[in-house]
Design a protein around this motif. Structure first.
Motif: not given
Length: 148
Positions: A69, A100, A102
């Motif tokens: 992430e 991912r 974010t």
């Protein structure tokens, strides 16, 4: 008595010979590696590096064999802004490699207030209330924190 001793020795030798094979058949129950990559820098070299590290991790461990992430906050938010020179790489990493992305909602809110207009981000990115808190939470979940 000799027969009993000989049988005991034979049983011990047999157990000793089979023991490494029994250990080798135990499945690896260790969890897959989990990595939180921080990008909080506007510098395109650093942003390129964080994307390269994510790609290298997935290429090394395999798709689905590592969780990665990338958390963008502060000046690092430019990695995910549209239009972005990194848009295609972000999409490829997210869609094809399972990485991912974010972003920090605090950074978005303060940027919008400062610039007086809405901030548009790549669709692959999801918000988190605070980028720094997200990193701390991921580390608490067993992620390794890397800030290339």
């Amino acid at each position: 008595m000799r027969t009993l001793t000989a049988l005991s020795c034979l049983a011990m030798l047999l157990a000793w010979a089979l023991l490494p094979q029994a250990w080798a058949e135990i499945p690896d129950s260790s969890p897959i590696p989990r990595v939180a990559l921080q990008i909080s820098d506007h510098d395109s070299v650093r942003q390129t590096m964080v994307l390269s590290v994510a790609a290298n991790l997935v290429n090394h461990y395999g798709i689905g064999e590592v969780e990665v992430e990338i958390v963008a906050f502060g000046p690092g938010l430019t990695l995910l802004r549209r239009p972005s020179p990194f848009g295609e790489r972000v999409t490829e990493l997210a869609v094809e490699k399972g990485v991912r992305f974010t972003y920090c909602q605090i950074t978005v809110d303060s940027t919008e207030q400062r610039e007086g207009q809405r901030v548009y981000l790549v669709p692959e990115a999801t918000p988190t209330p605070s980028g720094a808190v997200r990193i701390v939470d991921l580390v608490g979940q067993g992620y390794v924190h890397i800030a290339p």
